[in-house]
Design an enzyme around this catalytic site. Structure first.
Site, PDB file in Angstrom:
ATOM      1  N   LYS A 212      -4.401 -10.705   8.869  1.00  0.00           N
ATOM      2  CA  LYS A 212      -4.675 -10.153   7.544  1.00  0.00           C
ATOM      3  C   LYS A 212      -5.255  -8.739   7.678  1.00  0.00           C
ATOM      4  O   LYS A 212      -5.872  -8.426   8.692  1.00  0.00           O
ATOM      5  CB  LYS A 212      -5.711 -11.025   6.823  1.00  0.00           C
ATOM      6  CG  LYS A 212      -5.168 -12.342   6.300  1.00  0.00           C
ATOM      7  CD  LYS A 212      -6.225 -13.105   5.535  1.00  0.00           C
ATOM      8  CE  LYS A 212      -5.716 -14.438   5.051  1.00  0.00           C
ATOM      9  NZ  LYS A 212      -4.630 -14.351   4.063  1.00  0.00           N
TER      10      LYS A 212
ATOM     11  N   ARG B  93      -0.518 -24.804   4.391  1.00  0.00           N
ATOM     12  CA  ARG B  93       0.529 -25.816   4.197  1.00  0.00           C
ATOM     13  C   ARG B  93       0.854 -26.536   5.495  1.00  0.00           C
ATOM     14  O   ARG B  93       1.274 -27.693   5.480  1.00  0.00           O
ATOM     15  CB  ARG B  93       1.764 -25.165   3.565  1.00  0.00           C
ATOM     16  CG  ARG B  93       2.378 -24.066   4.376  1.00  0.00           C
ATOM     17  CD  ARG B  93       3.284 -23.165   3.552  1.00  0.00           C
ATOM     18  NE  ARG B  93       2.531 -22.148   2.805  1.00  0.00           N
ATOM     19  CZ  ARG B  93       3.086 -21.248   2.009  1.00  0.00           C
ATOM     20  NH1 ARG B  93       4.390 -21.230   1.829  1.00  0.00           N
ATOM     21  NH2 ARG B  93       2.331 -20.369   1.372  1.00  0.00           N
TER      22      ARG B  93
HETATM   23  N1  BES Z   1      -5.872 -18.690   2.363  1.00  0.00           N
HETATM   24  C1  BES Z   1      -4.757 -17.890   2.045  1.00  0.00           C
HETATM   25  C2  BES Z   1      -4.534 -17.756   0.538  1.00  0.00           C
HETATM   26  C3  BES Z   1      -5.521 -16.914  -0.193  1.00  0.00           C
HETATM   27  C4  BES Z   1      -5.493 -15.543  -0.077  1.00  0.00           C
HETATM   28  C5  BES Z   1      -6.438 -17.498  -1.030  1.00  0.00           C
HETATM   29  C6  BES Z   1      -6.391 -14.768  -0.772  1.00  0.00           C
HETATM   30  C7  BES Z   1      -7.324 -16.734  -1.734  1.00  0.00           C
HETATM   31  C8  BES Z   1      -7.312 -15.357  -1.597  1.00  0.00           C
HETATM   32  C9  BES Z   1      -3.486 -18.480   2.643  1.00  0.00           C
HETATM   33  O1  BES Z   1      -3.652 -19.117   3.849  1.00  0.00           O
HETATM   34  C10 BES Z   1      -2.541 -17.356   2.856  1.00  0.00           C
HETATM   35  O2  BES Z   1      -2.829 -16.525   3.661  1.00  0.00           O
HETATM   36  N2  BES Z   1      -1.448 -17.360   2.121  1.00  0.00           N
HETATM   37  C11 BES Z   1      -0.493 -16.329   2.219  1.00  0.00           C
HETATM   38  C12 BES Z   1       0.867 -16.975   2.191  1.00  0.00           C
HETATM   39  C13 BES Z   1       1.987 -16.016   2.479  1.00  0.00           C
HETATM   40  C14 BES Z   1       1.936 -15.593   3.923  1.00  0.00           C
HETATM   41  C15 BES Z   1       3.288 -16.685   2.163  1.00  0.00           C
HETATM   42  C16 BES Z   1      -0.667 -15.402   1.028  1.00  0.00           C
HETATM   43  O3  BES Z   1      -0.935 -15.891  -0.081  1.00  0.00           O
HETATM   44  O4  BES Z   1      -0.597 -14.196   1.210  1.00  0.00           O
HETATM   45 MN    MN Z   2      -3.528 -17.744   5.478  1.00  0.00          MN
END
Ligand code: BES
Ligand code: MN
Ligand code: ZN
Length: 497
Positions: free
Chosen positions: A279, A353
């Protein structure tokens, strides 16, 4: 915090502070009118002088009014009586709670609960007051070194015009909602604790701790035990971290022996760095909250057991840390889930997931009546619904309707998104059975599509709490949602049987 029903007339109420509503209109009514008469027009005078307006959200603190036993009166503007609906009433309670916090008294008496709220009854007013005062007085300061602790609100009496049998039932409502409030507090504390403290191992210890306090049976699976069960989807995420992954199960049996349990599955990523699909740095600290689904399962189990709900309830928590270590998942890797379904990992940041997949398969062992998973799953959910509503999807419309209703009643609301066949094609993979991401479009829906492949054998609903589990920015703080929604859902079920 202790809650009880007010027993004295307002003039004799000697709480440190009386919280009195001011409705707009020519004449004062209810508690305001009684306090005004007793104080020979002190409230009318304050309004006339422009010290306080009756519009919603305004507050004024008055001291040492004549004719009142209490030292302080906190006046709270409530707007027009006929515009007072559930959302506004909750906002008014929160305003009062915050004002009270800045005054720094430890006991107060609340007359807001006497207000007439559109489509709501007295027990709802009381239950929301319990939730609101508990949550506005919450502070997470266990990691501050300072010795000075601000005065904490300890005791609140709630006023009602109800009497007799209704009054008696309100006492039960207070007890149940105090239990829910402490479940919310537990969820907030766990959520707020940083990733270096709140690790998967720490969560497992917390579960064992809960089992010593309440009739809850806890089992914790180690990585070796999960490997035997072929949970490679879950394990693959944890391989990128030095912290060992765990699978926690908590069982509360308050219902009929042998009755099928409600199973809650909570995402417990104690820190989500994204893995190799790292990230960006900005705001990454908030990814300590990526275990808030798990925290809500803790909170709900604690509240259900404390309130002695006559139901069988199981909490399952897959918990890992998502980091970019040498053994971490790489984009393009294929893993085989416990169910046998193979998964191509396109993005290692879609890890929630991957761990939920195996936990959902594992849930089958408990022969569930239904399964609800709770997860901070997608950033797309925040784009769609912001921080107000939780996204809700699933494979059973009556179950979804029950959850929507529970959300309305608890004012911890959800909004349904479409889990339609059309979206399933977005998670096709040419290498494995499915891919772990479905592109930018409808990210919350395609994440739910992925989960649905592992929830085919029971009634299932999914709550995406990415927007509602915590508040961002300088006031960042876990909310404890959706513990109130889940508890209301369980209460409704236990009453309809
Ligand atoms: N934990 C995150 C989702 C999230 C991001 C929750 C920001 C709250 C605030 C999750 O694991 C994630 O990183 N999801 C990705 C999925 C994508 C790679 C398809 C996302 O939402 O960017
Ligand atoms: Mn994630
Ligand atoms: Zn995550």
């Amino acid at each position: 915090m202790k809650f009880s029903l007010a027993t004295k007339p307002i003039t004799e109420d000697n709480a440190q502070c009386l919280i009195i509503p001011l409705l707009s209109g020519k004449q004062l009514s209810g508690a305001a009118s009684l306090a005004d008469k007793a104080s020979k027009g002190a409230i009318t005078a304050a309004i006339k002088a422009g010290d306080i307006s009756t519009s919603r959200g305004k507050t004024l603190l008055l001291r040492s009014l004549k004719g009142l036993a209490s030292e302080r009166v906190l006046l709270v503007g409530c707007g027009k009586a006929d515009e007072l609906d559930a959302t506004r009433f909750v906002a008014i309670l929160n305003t009062a709670g915050k004002a009270l916090k800045s005054i720094g008294c430890s006991a107060a008496s609340c007359y807001l609960t006497e207000l007439d709220v559109k489509n709501c009854d007295t027990s709802w007013n009381i239950s929301q007051a319990v939730q609101s005062f508990s949550s506005t007085s919450y502070q997470f300061n266990e990691l501050k070194s300072g010795k000075k602790k601000p005065v904490k609100l300890k005791k609140i009496t709630l006023s009602t015009t109800a009497s007799g049998a209704e009054r008696k039932s309100l006492k039960g409502i207070i007890d149940t909602h105090a239990a829910i409030a402490s479940g919310v507090e537990l969820a907030r504390n766990l959520g707020n604790r940083p990733g270096n403290i709140c690790t998967p191992t720490y969560l497992a210890e917390q579960a064992k701790q809960l089992a010593t306090e309440l009739p809850i049976k806890v089992t914790v699976l180690t990585e070796a035990q999960m490997a035997k069960l072929k949970m490679d989807s879950l394990l693959s995420v944890g391989r990128g971290s030095r912290e060992p992954s765990k699978l926690i199960s908590m069982e509360y049996k308050g219902g009929v022996k042998g009755a099928k349990p409600v199973v809650l599955v909570g995402k417990g990523v104690t820190f989500d760095a994204g893995g190799i699909s790292l990230k960006p740095a900005g705001g990454m600290e908030e990814m300590k909250y990526d275990m808030c689904g798990a925290a809500s399962v803790f909170g709900t189990l604690q509240a259900a057991a404390a309130a002695k709900l006559p139901i069988n309830l199981v909490g399952i928590i897959p918990t890992v840390e998502n980091m970019p270590d040498g053994l971490a998942n790489k984009p393009g890797d294929v893993v085989t889930s416990m169910s046998g379904t193979t998964i191509e990992i396109i993005n290692t940041d879609a890890e929630g997931r991957l761990i939920l997949a195996d936990a959902l398969t594992y849930a089958e062992r408990f022969k569930p009546e239904l399964v609800i998973d709770i997860a901070t799953l997608t950033g797309a959910c925040i784009v769609a619904l912001g921080g107000h509503l939780t996204a809700l999807l699933g494979n059973d419309q009556p179950l979804i309707d029950e959850l929507l209703l529970a959300g309305e009643r608890s004012h911890d609301r959800a909004w349904q998104l479409p889990l339609l066949e059309e979206y399933q094609q977005q998670i096709k993979s040419n290498t494995a059975d499915i891919a772990n991401v479905g592109g930018r479009a409808a990210g919350t829906v395609t994440a739910a599509c992925f989960l649905s492949r592992f929830a085919e054998d029971y009634r299932w609903a999914h709550l995406d709490i990415a927007g509602t589990a915590w508040k961002s920015g300088s006031d960042k703080n876990a909310t404890g949602r959706p513990v109130p929604l889940l508890m209301q859902f369980l209460i409704n079920r236990s009453q309809s049987k």
